[in-house]
Design a protein around this motif. Structure first.
Motif, short mmCIF file in Angstrom:
data_model
loop_
_atom_site.label_atom_id
_atom_site.label_comp_id
_atom_site.label_asym_id
_atom_site.label_seq_id
_atom_site.Cartn_x
_atom_site.Cartn_y
_atom_site.Cartn_z
N SER A 85 0.83 -1.21 0.00
CA SER A 85 0.00 0.00 0.00
C SER A 85 0.86 1.26 0.00
CB SER A 85 -0.94 0.02 1.21
OG SER A 85 -0.22 0.10 2.43
N LEU A 86 2.00 1.21 0.69
CA LEU A 86 2.92 2.34 0.71
C LEU A 86 3.59 2.51 -0.64
CD1 LEU A 86 4.43 4.61 2.17
CD2 LEU A 86 6.02 2.89 3.06
N VAL A 87 4.02 1.40 -1.24
CA VAL A 87 4.64 1.44 -2.56
C VAL A 87 3.68 2.04 -3.59
CG1 VAL A 87 5.53 0.03 -4.46
CG2 VAL A 87 6.24 -0.46 -2.11
N GLU A 88 2.43 1.62 -3.55
CA GLU A 88 1.44 2.14 -4.48
C GLU A 88 1.21 3.64 -4.29
OE1 GLU A 88 -1.99 -0.29 -3.94
OE2 GLU A 88 -1.09 -2.05 -4.93
N LYS A 89 1.25 4.08 -3.04
CA LYS A 89 1.10 5.52 -2.77
C LYS A 89 2.26 6.31 -3.35
CE LYS A 89 -1.15 8.91 -0.76
NZ LYS A 89 -2.54 9.26 -1.14
N VAL A 90 3.47 5.78 -3.20
CA VAL A 90 4.66 6.43 -3.75
C VAL A 90 4.55 6.56 -5.27
CG1 VAL A 90 7.15 6.18 -4.15
CG2 VAL A 90 6.21 5.72 -1.89
N PHE A 91 4.20 5.48 -5.94
CA PHE A 91 4.16 5.50 -7.40
C PHE A 91 2.99 6.32 -7.93
CE2 PHE A 91 7.40 2.41 -6.94
CZ PHE A 91 8.12 2.42 -8.14
N LEU A 317 7.75 4.48 -16.35
CA LEU A 317 6.34 4.70 -16.06
C LEU A 317 5.85 5.65 -17.14
CD1 LEU A 317 3.91 4.34 -14.15
CD2 LEU A 317 4.77 6.29 -12.84
N ILE A 318 5.07 5.13 -18.07
CA ILE A 318 4.69 5.90 -19.26
C ILE A 318 3.49 6.79 -18.96
CG2 ILE A 318 4.01 5.75 -21.68
CD1 ILE A 318 5.29 2.89 -21.63
N ILE A 319 3.64 8.07 -19.24
CA ILE A 319 2.59 9.05 -19.00
C ILE A 319 1.85 9.36 -20.30
CG2 ILE A 319 2.05 11.35 -18.07
CD1 ILE A 319 3.27 9.38 -16.01
#
Length: 340
Positions: A85-91, A317-319
């Motif tokens: 959950s922390l990793v997902e928040k960072v990304f 990480l493609i924007i």
């Protein structure tokens, strides 16, 4: 869990958190951001807080490349990779910042050892393996809890002979934290680049980088001399738990008299005095990659008996997917031409 994400304003808070993680190095230091700021680059320094406690950080800078504006995050984020959950928040924050900054993509090379688990995790986060590297992906390190004698025993015989030769020739080692000393380093780098066929960094690039770390006594220029003539120089960065052999140059006389090994031994001793337990020779290439332009220097580094750390390779990480196609095509071609 309600995490709070914001820009970190305190150098002390930032470096205290980053250096508390033994895997981290200078690529996520406050000073690394200051270096990019001095070159007029836009930087980000973001922290994730849990109940006002810092639990993850990442820093990066925007590269205004013609092939695609992008955010580069090398050696980070610094996060508990087991806390999904922390990793997902960072990304999620990384993606949001990239959009705000008008980036086509974000290139990330984390301080995370390569493994099927790590690749799967990045894939689930929506990242793709990058067509070009970002910073060191395969590093050679030495455990500095070993004594000099133990390190010497682990070296290849050829290097031990070079060290004995250096001692016999009474080669001296000088140290400097003055950014002005980079001028001579730059001149020798041009000679080294000519011999080994690589593109030299500019004097401005090297000087500003050195100056950013020298303010904290974290950058030291080591110089080996014989009868007043320079043989070799090492640009070292000491940060957290790691001493990094960032750049090195040598003169033609230095290749004959072998001044470089002596510089590494001295830097290792100095690192121990700082309480540092890992010496990083920085990038090496696979032993089978004999056509790589840095194969020769990798042989030299392996001669010290290094342990090899293979980090997860750079991922994107493609924007903007349409604009990213141009980047992928250009970089795939460039990597083949440069043999990297």
């Amino acid at each position: 869990m309600a995490y709070e994400v914001k820009t970190v304003e305190s150098k002390e808070q930032w470096d205290s958190f980053v250096t508390s993680h033994p895997e981290a190095n200078f690529l996520q230091s406050w000073q690394w951001g200051e270096f990019h700021t001095s070159r007029s680059k836009t930087i980000v320094r973001r922290g994730i807080y849990d109940d006002n406690k810092l639990v993850a950080v990442y820093t990066g800078h925007v590269e205004p490349a013609r092939r695609g504006i992008h955010l580069e995050i090398a050696g980070g984020p610094i996060v508990d990779w087991q806390n999904q959950s922390l990793v997902e928040k960072v990304f999620a924050d990384i993606a949001d910042m990239a959009k705000r900054l008008g980036c086509v993509y974000v290139r990330i090379r984390p301080q995370l050892l390569d493994s099927p688990t790590a690749r799967h995790q990045f894939g689930n986060l929506g990242l793709k393996k990058a067509p070009m590297y970002l910073s060191v992906e395969l590093a050679g390190v030495i455990d500095l809890t070993k004594t000099d004698q133990e390190i010497l025993q682990g070296m290849r015989q050829r290097l031990r002979r070079a060290l004995r030769k250096a001692e016999k020739n009474t080669i001296t080692v000088e140290k400097s934290t003055d950014p002005a000393a980079i001028k001579e380093f730059y001149k020798i780098q041009l000679q080294t680049a000519g011999r080994h066929q690589f593109v030299a960094f500019s004097e401005d690039f090297l000087t500003k980088q050195f100056a950013a770390f020298a303010k904290d006594n974290s950058a030291v220029l080591y110089t080996a001399k014989y009868q007043g003539e320079i043989l070799a120089q090492n640009f070292m960065i000491f940060y957290g738990n790691e001493a990094s052999y960032h750049y090195g140059v040598s003169t033609e006389l230095g290749t004959t008299l072998s001044g470089a090994p002596l510089l590494h031994l001295q830097a290792m001793r100095d690192a121990r005095e700082r309480g540092i337990t890992r010496y990083n020779f920085w990038g090496i290439v696979d032993e089978t990659d004999t056509n790589h332009r840095f194969y020769g220097v990798s042989v030299f580094k392996r001669g010290f008996g290094v342990e090899e750390l293979r980090y997860l390779p750079a991922h994107d990480l493609i924007i903007n997917r349409t604009a990213y196609l141009k980047t992928k095509l250009i970089e795939t071609t460039r990597r083949k031409i440069r043999r990297v």
